[in-house]
Scaffold this motif. Structure first.
Motif, short mmCIF file in Angstrom:
data_model
loop_
_atom_site.label_atom_id
_atom_site.label_comp_id
_atom_site.label_asym_id
_atom_site.label_seq_id
_atom_site.Cartn_x
_atom_site.Cartn_y
_atom_site.Cartn_z
N GLY A 237 -9.64 -2.93 -6.89
CA GLY A 237 -8.69 -1.85 -7.10
C GLY A 237 -8.01 -1.95 -8.46
N VAL A 238 -7.68 -3.18 -8.85
CA VAL A 238 -7.08 -3.42 -10.18
C VAL A 238 -8.05 -2.96 -11.27
CG1 VAL A 238 -6.37 -5.21 -11.81
CG2 VAL A 238 -5.57 -5.29 -9.44
N GLU B 36 2.26 0.67 -9.90
CA GLU B 36 1.08 0.88 -9.04
C GLU B 36 0.09 -0.26 -9.26
OE1 GLU B 36 -2.44 4.16 -8.06
OE2 GLU B 36 -1.33 4.28 -9.95
N ALA C 208 -1.25 -3.39 -6.62
CA ALA C 208 -2.65 -3.77 -6.42
C ALA C 208 -2.86 -5.25 -6.69
CB ALA C 208 -3.56 -2.93 -7.31
N GLN D 42 0.83 -1.19 0.00
CA GLN D 42 0.00 0.00 0.00
C GLN D 42 0.86 1.25 0.00
OE1 GLN D 42 -3.57 0.12 -0.29
NE2 GLN D 42 -2.83 2.15 -0.84
N ARG E 45 2.29 1.56 -3.42
CA ARG E 45 1.21 1.94 -4.33
C ARG E 45 0.96 3.45 -4.28
NH1 ARG E 45 -4.40 -1.48 -3.94
NH2 ARG E 45 -5.74 -0.23 -5.31
N ASP F 114 -6.12 -7.09 -4.70
CA ASP F 114 -7.22 -6.12 -4.63
C ASP F 114 -7.80 -6.02 -6.03
OD1 ASP F 114 -8.94 -4.01 -4.32
OD2 ASP F 114 -7.37 -2.49 -3.98
#
Length: 324
Positions: A124-125, A112, A116, A81, A84, A121
């Motif tokens: 999120g992807v 980034e 993810a 995180q 990211r 995630d």
């Protein structure tokens, strides 16, 4: 390297071009790019701004900055995180060079997305893919494959399993230059799709292939490949019937107070093959990921495994050493 409107970052790059030192590799400092044209200076202190089409350079590589390296170190240390967030900031910081192929902004956007994916995630992807700021042509071949993989993994939150199967299978069939990690993610996606379509045996094959391909490169995905395999075993009729045995249930209950509890020798000898495989897979997870405690729903597999070195005692330890 402070960036503002009057003083854009001067990114060190190595280029080869007939017009610069007879084409021999040399360093320049890139200010920005406008479409196909690159603005640069020949020394970090120079105020004489030059301009040339990026296509005129035989080679052009922008070196990583200290803040880019810092973000990479965070990613390598599995602080996903944090990394990211840092990569996201770098996309904007070096956006002036976006039109350049494999620019720092492009690499930051890919990393980034990678963070993810390592976090699994998938929602999120999906979001990052939908607003990915880089043209595919401005990515390296490997990064282009990363983006394609991400687009397929982005189908998971919507449970679009038929499309997952189609696209993941096509990727594996056509991308002969794909990395082991890219292949592993496709195998995992196919395993998830097979599990969703009630084909546990095929799912097990895909998850096993993913685990082998990963070879420790993505701990989260490796752990998930095993746990999803255990989910597949739980759906098998002979496994479900065996786990309903009162002796197995009693051992699971006893394990709450004694983690070394295993089922009695009689039940150990009569385990179906699928239970043996699942129990061994549970043990493999303990060995590969000792800091990750598996959910209680798999405890029946924990008590169905006896370490070969434990001897023949009816209540032999189920593992060589207790998990911390």
């Amino acid at each position: 390297m402070a960036q503002n409107a009057a003083d854009p970052p001067r990114l060190r790059a190595r280029v080869a071009n007939p017009a610069i030192k007879n084409g021999r590799p040399t360093d320049i400092f890139i200010l920005s790019a406008n479409g196909p044209m690159v603005q640069f200076v020949e020394t970090r202190e120079s105020q004489d701004i030059l301009q040339q089409a990026a296509s005129a350079f035989r080679t052009l590589y922008i070196f990583e900055t200290d803040d880019f390296v810092d973000a990479k170190v965070a990613m390598e240390n599995r602080k996903y995180q944090d990394a990211r967030n840092k990569f996201h900031a770098l996309i904007g910081k070096y956006a002036a060079t976006l039109p350049i192929k494999d620019s720092l902004s492009a690499r930051a956007a890919v990393n980034e997305l990678e963070c993810a994916m390592r976090m699994m995630d998938w929602a999120g992807v999906k979001g990052l893919v939908s607003r990915f700021p880089i043209r595919t042509a401005n990515l390296s071949p490997s990064a282009q494959n990363d983006l394609e993989v991400a687009k397929i993994m982005a189908l998971i939150p919507d449970r679009n399993w038929n499309e997952v199967k189609t696209q993941a299978s096509s990727f594996l069939a056509t991308k002969k230059n794909a990395t082991r990690l890219q292949q592993a993610r496709m195998k995992y996606a196919l395993g998830a799709a097979s599990l969703a379509s009630r084909d546990p045996n095929k799912a097990l094959d895909y998850f096993a292939e993913a685990l082998v391909l990963l070879h420790g490169s993505d701990e989260n995905l490796g752990s998930a490949s095993i746990t999803r395999s255990l989910d597949a075993y739980l759906r098998m009729p002979d496994v479900a019937q065996f786990l309903e045995n009162s002796a197995v249930s009693a051992a699971v209950e006893a394990r709450k107070h004694n983690p070394e509890t295993v089922i009695p020798e009689m039940q150990m000898k009569t385990r179906p093959l699928n239970v043996k495989e699942a129990a061994a897979l549970y043990r493999l997870h303990e060995l590969m990921f000792p800091d990750r405690r598996l959910p209680a729903k798999y405890d029946a597999f924990a008590v169905s495994y006896k370490n070969p070195s434990a001897g023949t005692a009816e209540q032999a330890p189920a593992e060589a050493e207790k998990k911390q």
